[in-house]
Design a protein around this motif. Structure first.
Motif: not given
Lengths: 211, 357
Positions: A52, A56, A59-60, A64, B128-129, B132-133, B135-136, B139-140, B142-143, B169, B172, B187, B189
């Protein structure tokens, strides 16, 4: 067939089609957007492999940031497709060679067990396994020096790119916000003391003059 | 929550249950998605109303007060009007991408809600992430603007797209770097764990949880994240992307009817998302500020409402930034500040004075 397998085939089919469209699309903006789609599906494939963090991060970083700047540039350029296609047959042998090399390398990696390269890690991790943490632990302990060297090289590349394209013009006028904020009233305005002007008495006008 | 619903559904369906059972996880997930999206879209509608009212009061006007009691049906009327309008395609537009633009704007704005925890256990995907999810996915977003700007094949949308891509960008970067300090002290995500990590600390022990949340020890990052959030959603005073005075409405110039409304929906959904993010990362999510009061969703909602009010407040207060000053703020102020603060927090955590154990 497991549901995961169905997903795998869907994602890989879209990846392959998108990758093909990247090189066949006539419009460079469309090509760049298909590349974005391909990145997305590759990220989904990595997600199926329980990677994962990599998925990610792909993608980032690529979708991004990198592809946005790429689109930024491609949209502003006036690209002549015909001129780009001229060298196609001349460059084909070289391109084909690079492609073959990549296929060969991928074959070695994918059939690592056959070549006896590495023991593949066990596939089923416990539910609370976080590969972000594992990656960080590896990067900042066992591979700390290579990791730092790689980042320093990237930093040097950034600075070099900026310095190569930096152009100082003599007639360039720029505002400096910090100077503007630091300005005091006395820098801008000077109070001058001067004697008051005395108005001369005006002779009273007679009635009926205006008429 | 599933444990309480399941017996009820089983009883309701009776003999039909065995046939439903295999697809139950799918139905349950869809139900929860609806439970998140419907209130979200309603909030978007009433946020526009609230914005017009608040700015009206700040400018000593009344604001919308004609449709329904106190003007409360105004957003419904606006939505209906936009829904009935024709979608006009410019002749020189790239049709497919012209349609894709609004979709790409709204899809990430809604998809990001999958990992947002509203209360203990009230989350669609407790992954758990999670950070990260987020942020990812964000960041999309902007498309949508870039594609819309390019596909319109017109000057003003194109300028808007150029401005948007550079601005989003840049901010971000400072948002991501600001979050790193949060991750360091929590400690984890996982968003729920980030909230739980804020329930411990010196002041929380005294019953004043308010001062144990991340905003106090990470105060500079709180400010950076909040301001970058405003810039990221292209809201005033950072709304040069649609700057009416020079480029009309930026990427939205050529859009009409529902396709225009989708950009609007995306902007407000993103505002609500940023307010949820700030609540989770810095303001302790669903935790109550004072130990004596119970934790719960109402605190999360109150915090989000306060941050949304902040968004409207600064829109009514500040003049628009000049574009080069936006870039200066992002790259020359926020990025160095976050980098230094990451170092400070790192040293602080390793020192004997650490408050995070």
């Amino acid at each position: 067939m497991e549901f995961k397998t169905v997903l795998f085939y869907i994602f890989s089919a879209v990846t392959v089609v998108a990758a093909l469209r990247v090189i066949t699309a006539r419009n460079p903006v469309h090509a760049a957007l298909f590349l974005v789609l391909a990145f997305f599906n590759v990220a989904a494939l990595w997600m199926l492999l329980q990677a994962e963090f990599l998925a990610l991060a792909l993608i980032m970083v690529y979708v991004g940031a990198v592809m946005v700047l790429f689109l930024f540039v491609v949209m502003m350029l006036d690209i002549n497709i015909e001129r780009i296609r001229q060298g196609f047959w001349n460059n084909l042998p070289l391109g084909g060679l690079v492609g073959l090399l990549m296929v060969g390398e991928m074959a070695v990696v994918l059939s690592g067990r056959y070549f006896g390269l590495a023991n593949l890690p066990p596939q089923n991790m416990p539910a609370n396994y976080s590969n972000t943490k594992e990656l960080a632990r590896l990067l900042y302990t066992d591979y700390a020096y290579p990791f730092e060297i790689a980042s320093v090289i990237l930093l040097v590349a950034i600075i070099a790119a900026v310095m190569l394209t930096l152009r100082r013009r003599k007639d360039n006028k720029a505002m400096h916000s910090s100077d503007q904020i630091a300005v005091k009233a006395k820098d801008r305005m000077r109070l001058v003391k001067m004697a008051p002007e005395v108005e001369l008495p005006v002779a009273a006008t007679k009635e009926g003059d205006q008429a | 929550m599933e444990a309480t619903v399941l017996p009820f559904v089983e009883g309701l369906l009776g003999p039909l249950w065995p046939t439903i059972k295999p697809v139950w996880p799918l139905i349950w997930t869809l139900l929860r998605i609806v439970l998140i999206l419907v209130p979200l879209l309603l909030s978007v509608a009433y946020l526009t109303f609230w914005e017009r009212k608040v700015i009206g009061w700040m400018q000593v006007r009344i604001g919308p007060n004609r449709v329904g009691p106190w003007g409360l049906l105004q957003p419904i009327a606006d939505g209906l009007k936009l829904f009935l309008k024709e979608i006009i395609f410019p002749t020189a537009a790239d049709k497919k991408l012209f349609v894709l633009g609004p979709i790409m704007a709204i899809a990430p704005a809604l998809a990001a809600w999958a990992v947002v925890p509203f209360a203990p256990g009230w989350v669609l995907a407790n992954v758990d992430a999670g950070v990260l999810y987020l942020l990812a996915i964000s960041s999309v977003g902007v498309y949508g603007i870039i594609i819309a700007g390019w596909a319109s094949n017109s000057k003003y949308p194109f300028f808007g797209a150029m401005r948007a891509s550079a601005q989003m960008i840049s901010y971000e970067v400072s948002m991501g770097l600001g979050l790193i300090t949060v991750l360091m002290v929590s400690n984890s995500l996982n968003l729920s764990e980030i909230v739980n990590a804020q329930s411990k600390g010196l002041f929380a022990g005294y019953g004043l949880g308010l001062f144990s949340w991340n905003w106090l020890p990470l105060l500079p990052m709180f400010a950076v994240y909040l301001i970058s959030g405003v810039a990221e959603t292209n809201r005033a005073p950072f709304d040069v992307v649609e700057g009416e005075s020079e480029i009309v409405a930026g990427h939205m110039v050529e859009y009409s009817g529902m396709s225009f409304a989708m950009f609007f929906l995306a902007e407000y959904a993103n505002m609500i998302l940023i307010s949820a993010m700030v609540s989770v990362f810095f303001l302790g999510g669903w935790l109550s500020p004072i130990g004596a009061l119970p934790d719960g969703f109402h605190w999360m909602a109150a915090k989000m409402a306060a941050i949304l009010f902040f968004f409207l407040w600064i829109r009514a207060t500040f003049p628009r930034y000049r574009y080069d000053q936006i870039m200066r703020l992002g790259w020359k102020v926020f990025v160095p500040l976050t980098l230094v603060w990451i170092l400070v927090v790192g040293v602080w955590m390793m020192s004997p004075l650490t408050i995070w154990k």
